[in-house]
Design an enzyme around this catalytic site. Structure first.
Site, PDB file in Angstrom:
ATOM      1  N   GLU A 233      52.858  75.013   3.591  1.00  0.00           N
ATOM      2  CA  GLU A 233      52.740  74.320   4.772  1.00  0.00           C
ATOM      3  C   GLU A 233      50.930  73.667   5.227  1.00  0.00           C
ATOM      4  OE1 GLU A 233      54.456  77.830   6.054  1.00  0.00           O
ATOM      5  OE2 GLU A 233      55.998  76.757   7.396  1.00  0.00           O
TER       6      GLU A 233
ATOM      7  N   CYS B 120      52.103  85.137   0.771  1.00  0.00           N
ATOM      8  CA  CYS B 120      50.778  86.036   0.915  1.00  0.00           C
ATOM      9  C   CYS B 120      51.072  87.514   0.370  1.00  0.00           C
ATOM     10  CB  CYS B 120      50.356  85.984   2.374  1.00  0.00           C
ATOM     11  SG  CYS B 120      48.615  86.813   2.580  1.00  0.00           S
TER      12      CYS B 120
ATOM     13  N   SER C 166      39.128  88.288   9.977  1.00  0.00           N
ATOM     14  CA  SER C 166      40.223  88.792  10.657  1.00  0.00           C
ATOM     15  C   SER C 166      39.903  90.192  10.850  1.00  0.00           C
ATOM     16  CB  SER C 166      41.715  88.533  10.202  1.00  0.00           C
ATOM     17  OG  SER C 166      41.582  86.930  10.225  1.00  0.00           O
TER      18      SER C 166
ATOM     19  N   CYS D 106      49.152  80.440  14.498  1.00  0.00           N
ATOM     20  CA  CYS D 106      48.525  81.523  13.473  1.00  0.00           C
ATOM     21  C   CYS D 106      49.963  82.727  13.492  1.00  0.00           C
ATOM     22  CB  CYS D 106      47.712  82.285  14.485  1.00  0.00           C
ATOM     23  SG  CYS D 106      46.155  81.207  14.682  1.00  0.00           S
TER      24      CYS D 106
END
Ligand code: SAH
Length: 350
Positions: free
Chosen positions: A90, A112, A214, A335
């Site tokens: 995506e 992931c 992050s 997100c």
């Protein structure tokens, strides 16, 4: 083809007995990265004979756009791509405050491996790294349909960009190349969960791109529960690497903080953050949690009061705090929501 810099294009063609001048190699790059330009006959860049060679020698199959889903609430458009091996990935076109300006959120991997507790992509597991040409092709397809200028790219889609270091850096180079995507180098951001050796390598190599980490929590045990990779790269090491980056980039270092109600918004976190990174010029991006069925978690969005208290205490300590608008939630584009899902209503091709 999408994955090669002009020098590599020349070398590849030369290996097949086709000699090109430097300016021709640059124009081949320009036209490969912008299929729209290539379709525009007035902009035919190179001789027909050379174009035929290029078509023959380089991969001509771009990604297939399976779906464009526009969130009518905020104009975010999520693209779902099918790759030649059937993999799905995506990208998201994000409108900026400046009218008719966009940035593109890109994936770096199919799925992931990082397993973050609150993220929908984690539930997919890792299928594979994206090739450079696949990343650049995604950029190029989204950019060519943008009703305005694309001035940035952020690796905040599926995957851990520093887990696919070489291909992501090569793609960023092409996206920022003056004959390629022509996005300013410092308008390309790589967001990482905190892979310390790769952060150090990034600093050593001196790229113009920006890094965002992050962080989510400044407390080791908790961070490890939320972001399992923290067991491998503890906060003490991450903090040291961030300080190196801070020195090298000569700018504030941005850390992202997904707000989880009752988990990481309290004064203990603020205290831990100051102890860990108080001497670094930080900027903090607060992200409201997007709750997805896919993530199957018990985490809840922080309340307004929790967020405000945290913002006030960080503000009093002199940290600039920015709330990241994580848009496209209605189309699972926001997100932590990218999990290769189809939406019900395709958006017009615009
Ligand atoms: N793997 C990289 C790149 C992904 S960026 C990284 O972790 O930085 C995706 C961003 O969205 C990260 O900052 C991540 O912490 C955040 N995120 C993940 N799940 C989320 C969710 N459910 N709601 C809001 N943000 C989320």
């Amino acid at each position: 083809m999408f994955g090669l810099l002009p020098e590599a294009i020349s070398a590849e063609l030369a290996a097949h007995g086709v000699t090109v001048r430097d300016d021709e190699a640059r124009r081949i790059l320009a036209h490969s990265i912008s299929p729209m330009a290539r379709r525009d006959a007035k902009k035919r860049p190179i001789s027909k004979a050379l174009q035929a060679n290029v078509d023959k020698l380089f991969r001509a199959t771009p990604l297939e756009v399976l779906e464009r889903a526009q969130d009518s609430a905020d104009g975010f458009v999520k693209y779902l791509f099918k790759h030649p091996d059937g993999a799905l990935s995506e990208a998201v076109r994000i409108p900026l405050h400046k009218p008719n300006h966009f940035t593109i959120c890109l994936s770096s991997q199919v799925g992931c491996a990082m397993g973050c507790a609150f993220c929908a992509t984690a539930s997919l597991g890792l299928t594979r790294n994206l090739e450079t040409w696949e990343i650049v092709s995604a950029f190029s397809l989204v950019r060519d349909e943008a009703p305005g200028r694309v001035t940035g790219a952020v690796f905040m889609g599926q995957g851990e960009p520093l887990g696919n270091y070489d291909n992501v850096i090569a793609a960023a180079k092409l996206i920022s190349h003056p004959c390629g995507g022509r996005v300013a180098g410092d308008m390309i951001t790589l967001s990482t969960v905190g892979l310390v050796p790769q952060i150090r390598r990034f600093v050593r190599e001196g790229h113009p791109h920006r890094l965002i980490v992050s962080l989510v929590s400044a407390m080791q045990e908790k961070r490890q529960r939320l972001l399992p990779v923290a067991a491998r790269y503890p906060l003490s090491e991450l903090a040291a690497a961030l300080k190196e980056y801070g020195k090298a980039c000569n700018n504030r270092v941005t850390v992202a903080w997904v707000l989880l109600s009752g988990v990481n918004t309290g004064p203990d976190e603020v205290e831990a953050l100051v102890a860990l990174l108080g001497d670094l010029r930080l900027r903090i991006n607060l992200i409201d949690l997007n709750e997805t069925e896919r993530a199957q978690t018990h985490f809840k969005r922080a309340t307004d009061a929790e967020r405000q208290t945290l913002m006030d205490s960080l503000g009093q300590l002199g940290f600039p705090v920015v709330r990241r608008y994580s848009g496209g939630a209605h189309k699972h584009a926001a997100c932590g929501m990218l999990a290769a899902t189809f939406q019900e209503t395709p958006a017009p091709n615009s």
